[in-house]
Design a protein around this motif. Structure first.
Motif, PDB file in Angstrom:
ATOM      1  N   ILE A 275       0.861  -1.178   0.000  1.00  0.00           N
ATOM      2  CA  ILE A 275       0.000   0.000   0.000  1.00  0.00           C
ATOM      3  C   ILE A 275       0.901   1.233   0.000  1.00  0.00           C
ATOM      4  O   ILE A 275       1.701   1.426   0.918  1.00  0.00           O
ATOM      5  N   ALA A 276       0.779   2.048  -1.020  1.00  0.00           N
ATOM      6  CA  ALA A 276       1.487   3.325  -1.028  1.00  0.00           C
ATOM      7  C   ALA A 276       0.602   4.339  -0.316  1.00  0.00           C
ATOM      8  O   ALA A 276      -0.523   4.610  -0.748  1.00  0.00           O
ATOM      9  N   GLU A 277       1.084   4.860   0.813  1.00  0.00           N
ATOM     10  CA  GLU A 277       0.280   5.824   1.570  1.00  0.00           C
ATOM     11  C   GLU A 277       0.915   7.214   1.494  1.00  0.00           C
ATOM     12  O   GLU A 277       2.043   7.382   1.044  1.00  0.00           O
ATOM     13  N   LYS A 278       0.134   8.212   1.940  1.00  0.00           N
ATOM     14  CA  LYS A 278       0.512   9.625   1.834  1.00  0.00           C
ATOM     15  C   LYS A 278       0.671  10.021   0.352  1.00  0.00           C
ATOM     16  O   LYS A 278       1.572  10.782  -0.013  1.00  0.00           O
ATOM     17  N   ILE A 279      -0.207   9.468  -0.482  1.00  0.00           N
ATOM     18  CA  ILE A 279      -0.240   9.858  -1.900  1.00  0.00           C
ATOM     19  C   ILE A 279      -0.904  11.227  -1.982  1.00  0.00           C
ATOM     20  O   ILE A 279      -2.105  11.354  -1.733  1.00  0.00           O
ATOM     21  N   GLU A 280      -0.146  12.236  -2.329  1.00  0.00           N
ATOM     22  CA  GLU A 280      -0.692  13.594  -2.338  1.00  0.00           C
ATOM     23  C   GLU A 280      -0.631  14.256  -3.715  1.00  0.00           C
ATOM     24  O   GLU A 280      -1.182  15.337  -3.904  1.00  0.00           O
ATOM     25  N   THR A 281       0.016  13.619  -4.672  1.00  0.00           N
ATOM     26  CA  THR A 281       0.121  14.195  -6.013  1.00  0.00           C
ATOM     27  C   THR A 281      -0.028  13.099  -7.061  1.00  0.00           C
ATOM     28  O   THR A 281       0.136  11.899  -6.774  1.00  0.00           O
ATOM     29  N   GLN A 282      -0.312  13.507  -8.276  1.00  0.00           N
ATOM     30  CA  GLN A 282      -0.360  12.570  -9.392  1.00  0.00           C
ATOM     31  C   GLN A 282       0.993  11.893  -9.579  1.00  0.00           C
ATOM     32  O   GLN A 282       1.073  10.703  -9.892  1.00  0.00           O
ATOM     33  N   GLN A 283       2.075  12.633  -9.358  1.00  0.00           N
ATOM     34  CA  GLN A 283       3.411  12.062  -9.505  1.00  0.00           C
ATOM     35  C   GLN A 283       3.652  10.946  -8.492  1.00  0.00           C
ATOM     36  O   GLN A 283       4.230   9.907  -8.818  1.00  0.00           O
ATOM     37  N   HIS A 284       3.200  11.147  -7.227  1.00  0.00           N
ATOM     38  CA  HIS A 284       3.299  10.080  -6.216  1.00  0.00           C
ATOM     39  C   HIS A 284       2.618   8.808  -6.712  1.00  0.00           C
ATOM     40  O   HIS A 284       3.162   7.698  -6.621  1.00  0.00           O
TER      41      HIS A 284
END
Length: 413
Positions: free
Chosen positions: A170-179
């Motif tokens: 799980i990738a968390e703290k996704i805050e941008t499209q780049q993330h």
């Protein structure tokens, strides 16, 4: 459970969605958003989960998705986990910081036991460090925090996790499209962060029973009292009855069949789990709640309807349903909800639902008669009495018995 939590600890609960690569919600992480939750403790873990299970609002916090619950190592041994449906719960296990391998090994048995019980375990990316090797094989999910992992470290950890574990990442703290694109390109298929959804807050509500009744229930359970004695305590407090039925029929409890009577609830839960539930309820409730007069009226009404059902030659099952009808007929006054959504929070027999919501069936006639007794409405009294073929003497005697029974329950000495 002896931990006590102040009144203000009853939390506002926030949920944040965890989604897959198809933008479908697969689960929610729960957060305690109350002011009292300034520190993450074993007690706050217990209150968070218990309140989510017992929440009496129009929005179902639990639902049917996976629930990711942050834990402390102290709370992992808490009895509250016995009240949960393991298949629905993901326990987020914190790292131990800069710790010796002996501590990691010492925690291993309880983690293995929880996983054997059916709970899924989630760890942060620290579990990929060599010190945590004993935990890695237990990981069902590994969270990768993109706010602290630069792209090169992220790639290394993803490759290591894919080679040495079967965990979903799980990738968390996704805050941008780049993330999102960075994690997705490297094979991560679950995501969490503001880019998708901010945590939504639910102002939780509990229907609070009298603490004296909870204590009486706890004492009976300690003495391993009979089912009948326990049922009597549940009958005298609408808050106790509602909370128990709410819990046992929630998706988070995991029963495959609906429970519609107090006796069934006691039998299904068992004394050990019922004791733990009562202890949690004592911890979570606070002063306030509906006025005592409303609760007492509901109990009198339920007992009167039960007695009248027997007088009208109804079956014992119908008499039990009559009690439930009377007890829950004032839920809309006890909760800040209309009766229909309030009743939808618990499972009741169709006859009870029809009586309360459509005013249909013999239970509805009993309810009309009970209300007429309370209001001294002679016209309604005689119409209902005639329909049920009950005499004024029978009804008045039952009313006096119901009042006396309720008084004895309130003051058993």
């Amino acid at each position: 459970m002896t931990t006590t939590v102040p009144a203000s600890a009853t939390p506002m609960i926030a949920r944040q969605a965890i989604i897959n690569h198809l933008n479908q919600v697969v689960g929610y992480e729960l957060f305690n958003r109350s002011r009292a939750a300034l520190q993450h403790t074993a007690a706050s873990d217990v209150i968070l989960v218990f309140t989510a299970l017992s929440h009496a609002g129009s929005e179902d916090i639990i639902g049917t998705k996976l629930l990711f619950v942050n834990c402390t190592h102290e709370s992992l041994a808490g009895g509250h986990l016995d009240l949960l449906n393991p298949a629905q719960m993901v326990l987020e296990i914190p790292s131990l910081g800069h710790t010796a391998s002996e501590e990691v090994s010492a925690r291993l048995p309880i983690l293995a036991q929880l996983r054997a019980q059916g709970f899924r375990l989630a760890f942060n990316h620290s579990v990929l460090e060599s010190a945590y090797a004993p935990w890695l094989q237990l990981a069902d999910f590994i969270k990768l925090d993109l706010s602290v992992l630069p792209p090169d470290q992220l790639a290394v950890r993803i490759q290591y996790a894919q080679r040495h574990s079967k965990a979903q990442l799980i990738a968390e703290k996704i805050e941008t499209q780049q993330h999102f694109e960075t994690a997705s390109r490297q094979g991560v298929q679950l995501f969490q962060g503001y880019w998708f959804a901010r945590p939504s807050v639910v102002h939780t509500k509990l229907l609070q029973p009298a603490q004296a009744n909870i204590i009486e229930l706890i004492n009976l359970l300690r003495l391993q009292a009979s089912t009948e004695s326990i049922e009597e305590v549940l009958k005298k407090d609408a808050g106790l009855a509602f909370n128990l039925m709410r819990l046992i029929n929630s998706a988070g409890f995991g029963l495959t069949r609906e429970v519609s009577s107090f006796r069934q609830a006691v039998m299904f839960l068992g004394l050990k789990k019922l004791f733990r539930w009562a202890a949690l309820l004592l911890t979570a409730t606070r002063d306030g709640g509906p006025p005592p007069a409303i609760c007492q009226t509901a109990v009198v009404r339920g007992r009167l309807m039960e007695l009248l059902a027997l007088q009208a030659d109804m079956s014992e099952e119908q008499a039990d349903q009559a009690f439930v009808t009377g007890l829950f007929s004032l839920l809309d006054s006890m909760l800040p909800l209309p009766l229909a959504p309030a009743l939808a929070l618990v499972t009741v027999p169709e006859a009870v639902s029809s009586a309360l919501l459509q005013g249909e069936g013999p239970l509805a006639e009993l309810l009309a008669l009970a209300k007429a007794c309370e209001s001294s409405d002679d016209v309604a009294f005689h119409l209902a009495a005639r329909s049920l073929q009950l005499s004024s003497t029978q009804i008045n005697s039952a009313h006096l018995q119901a009042l006396a029974w309720t008084d004895r329950l309130a003051d058993p000495l």
